[in-house]
Structures are given as structure tokens and as C-alpha cells.
Design a protein around this motif. Structure first.
Motif, PDB file in Angstrom:
ATOM      1  N   UNK A 141      19.328   0.428   5.297  1.00  0.00           N
ATOM      2  CA  UNK A 141      18.402  -0.337   4.450  1.00  0.00           C
ATOM      3  C   UNK A 141      16.975  -0.293   4.983  1.00  0.00           C
ATOM      4  N   UNK A 142      16.812   0.134   6.230  1.00  0.00           N
ATOM      5  CA  UNK A 142      15.482   0.152   6.837  1.00  0.00           C
ATOM      6  C   UNK A 142      15.075  -1.160   7.468  1.00  0.00           C
ATOM      7  N   UNK A 143      15.953  -2.162   7.409  1.00  0.00           N
ATOM      8  CA  UNK A 143      15.624  -3.489   7.941  1.00  0.00           C
ATOM      9  C   UNK A 143      15.315  -3.436   9.432  1.00  0.00           C
ATOM     10  N   UNK A 144      16.132  -2.726  10.187  1.00  0.00           N
ATOM     11  CA  UNK A 144      15.926  -2.641  11.635  1.00  0.00           C
ATOM     12  C   UNK A 144      14.588  -1.986  11.968  1.00  0.00           C
ATOM     13  N   UNK A 145      14.276  -0.900  11.296  1.00  0.00           N
ATOM     14  CA  UNK A 145      13.004  -0.210  11.540  1.00  0.00           C
ATOM     15  C   UNK A 145      11.828  -1.132  11.223  1.00  0.00           C
ATOM     16  N   UNK A 146      11.909  -1.852  10.113  1.00  0.00           N
ATOM     17  CA  UNK A 146      10.801  -2.744   9.742  1.00  0.00           C
ATOM     18  C   UNK A 146      10.635  -3.881  10.745  1.00  0.00           C
ATOM     19  N   UNK A 147      11.751  -4.386  11.266  1.00  0.00           N
ATOM     20  CA  UNK A 147      11.662  -5.449  12.280  1.00  0.00           C
ATOM     21  C   UNK A 147      11.036  -4.922  13.568  1.00  0.00           C
ATOM     22  N   UNK A 148      11.303  -3.661  13.879  1.00  0.00           N
ATOM     23  CA  UNK A 148      10.699  -3.054  15.068  1.00  0.00           C
ATOM     24  C   UNK A 148       9.202  -2.809  14.867  1.00  0.00           C
ATOM     25  N   UNK A 149       8.819  -2.523  13.637  1.00  0.00           N
ATOM     26  CA  UNK A 149       7.406  -2.238  13.354  1.00  0.00           C
ATOM     27  C   UNK A 149       6.544  -3.494  13.443  1.00  0.00           C
ATOM     28  N   UNK A 150       7.116  -4.652  13.143  1.00  0.00           N
ATOM     29  CA  UNK A 150       6.325  -5.891  13.099  1.00  0.00           C
ATOM     30  C   UNK A 150       5.592  -6.183  14.408  1.00  0.00           C
ATOM     31  N   UNK A 151       6.290  -6.263  15.555  1.00  0.00           N
ATOM     32  CA  UNK A 151       5.562  -6.566  16.796  1.00  0.00           C
ATOM     33  C   UNK A 151       4.578  -5.477  17.197  1.00  0.00           C
ATOM     34  N   UNK A 152       4.852  -4.222  16.819  1.00  0.00           N
ATOM     35  CA  UNK A 152       3.925  -3.140  17.132  1.00  0.00           C
ATOM     36  C   UNK A 152       2.636  -3.299  16.330  1.00  0.00           C
ATOM     37  N   UNK A 153       2.777  -3.645  15.068  1.00  0.00           N
ATOM     38  CA  UNK A 153       1.600  -3.876  14.237  1.00  0.00           C
ATOM     39  C   UNK A 153       0.827  -5.105  14.711  1.00  0.00           C
ATOM     40  N   UNK A 154       1.558  -6.141  15.084  1.00  0.00           N
ATOM     41  CA  UNK A 154       0.910  -7.358  15.581  1.00  0.00           C
ATOM     42  C   UNK A 154       0.145  -7.085  16.873  1.00  0.00           C
TER      43      UNK A 154
END
Length: 242
Positions: free
Chosen positions: A216-229
Motif C-alpha cells: 500500500x506504500x504506507x510504510x514508505x510514507x511513514x519513513x518519508x515523514x521524519x526525513x521531510x521534517x
């Protein structure tokens, strides 16, 4: 002398996944290093694909985005690409890789993924590679992180540094049998930036996240959040299967 002899007369080549003999040289791309049976079972992903998640079995929209990705806010989307579809045969390879001690499969999988990165992200100027983390309990059970193994191979092929930027803030149950909604709830906020002076290294960087399978891409999106922050300029991902 031995090195020259091996170069001029290389040993017989075998299939990456089942060890059957194949007619290919040692420098052939991964798809050419598969026996006819494995070639028949694998489904390389070709264009057209969803311009976000990289799937090719979708009803194309006017924007080129599949209906699953349309539901995700544009700011949360992470572009992903994968070399092969997640077929039953690929699922079996993953079981061999993750649970039955065949860690050597990281080599052909990582090479295949690196080829995809070169093809699809050439203009992105990726500067740093990281990977989906495992919680400490899961890491002890398995003995290694399959995403880290793949990231190391991708980084080696591309000549890019691999850094352990992320950690799991809590353990989560296996996601394979959960619904989309259950995955979203279970994984929300479960990945954070690792301790250390990573923020300075992440800031203004184009970062590639590596994982084994994209569902679903959920894991990848959760990993991207702190990197973007932390100030990453851009975040994209590559997985072996989609």
C-alpha cells in the motif's frame, strides 16, 4: 594468473534463484541470469506505470496516477519504482531471502533495483540512501534487516552512501494480512529519525528509501515523514517488488 584465467574462462553460470545452469555471462543483467523456468515466473514491470507508486496493473487516469494514489494527499506521496511484480514466485524468493537464510539473494535483487534507480531517477541527483528499519525485537528474531541488505547492494552499485537514518519507535504486527485502513492506523507515527546528528546530513538532500516489497506504500510514507521534517529536499523509494 588465476584472475586472468577466470576472466578468460569464467565458470559455468547458474540461475540466481534456483541454481539451474543458464547460458549467460557473469556480467549479464539479473533478468538474463535466470533460468527459463524463473524467467517464465517473474513479471518485469514495464511502462506505463502509475507515476507515483510504479504499479502497471491499474486503470489509467488522465493524470497517470492510479486510484489508490489519488486518495493520498500530494504532499504525502512518495514516488516509488520496482523492477518486478509481486507474483507467487517472487513471494517464494522473498521467503527464501528473509526467513530461510539465503541472504545472498540481496545481490541480484539489489542489482536489479539499482538498474531501476538509474533508469527512473537519473535526473533526481540522489545523494543518500537509507532503508526501512526493523524494530529491535524483529531484528533479533530474523538476525538481519533485509531492507538494509538490499540498500547496501544498491548503494554499492550506484556508488552512493547508505545511512541508517530511521528507527522504529514501537513494534508493529506483521502487515501482510491487514487491510489498508488497519495498516494506516498501525504504522502511523511508528518511524522516527535515529538519534545522532542526522538532521544536518538529511537537510537539502535527495534521499532514496529502500525496502523489499511495496504494497500500500504506507510504510514508505511513514519513513518519508521524519526525513521531510528534518529538511530533506526530496524523498523517493525503490523496492524489489510491487
Amino acid at each position: 594468473m588465476k584472475e586472468w584465467w577466470s576472466f578468460l574462462f569464467p565458470p559455468p553460470t547458474t540461475c540466481w534463484f534456483c541454481n539451474a545452469p543458464v547460458q549467460a555471462n557473469l556480467f549479464a543483467p539479473p533478468v538474463k541470469r535466470l533460468c527459463p523456468v524463473c524467467q517464465e515466473a517473474v513479471q518485469p514491470i514495464g511502462e506505463p506505470v502509475c507515476c507515483v507508486c510504479g504499479r502497471n496493473d491499474f486503470e489509467e487516469t488522465s493524470t497517470g496516477v492510479c486510484f489508490d494514489c489519488v486518495r493520498i494527499h500530494e504532499e504525502e506521496r512518495v514516488v516509488n519504482r520496482s523492477p518486478v511484480a509481486y507474483t507467487e514466485q517472487v513471494k517464494e524468493w522473498m521467503l527464501l531471502f528473509k526467513y530461510r537464510g539465503k541472504e545472498s539473494l540481496a545481490v541480484p535483487m539489489g542489482q536489479w533495483m539499482a538498474d531501476v534507480v538509474r533508469a527512473h531517477y537519473a535526473r533526481e541527483n540522489i545523494s543518500l540512501i537509507t532503508f526501512v528499519p526493523l524494530h529491535g525485537e524483529r531484528l533479533l528474531q530474523r538476525g538481519f534487516n533485509q531492507a538494509e541488505k538490499l540498500a547496501d547492494e544498491v548503494g554499492r552499485r550506484l556508488g552512493l552512501p547508505v545511512r541508517s537514518l530511521l528507527v522504529r519507535s514501537r513494534a508493529t504486527a506483521y502487515q501482510s494480512k491487514r487491510s489498508r485502513k488497519e495498516r494506516l492506523l498501525a504504522l502511523q507515527g511508528s518511524v522516527i529519525l535515529a538519534e545522532g546528528d542526522w538532521k544536518k546530513q538529511v537537510e537539502n538532500q535527495v534521499i532514496l528509501i529502500v525496502d523489499d516489497v511495496y504494497t500500500t506504500g504506507t510504510t514508505i510514507r511513514e519513513c518519508a515523514k521524519p526525513l521531510r521534517q528534518a529538511g530533506a529536499k526530496k524523498v523517493c523509494s525503490v523496492t524489489f517488488a510491487r
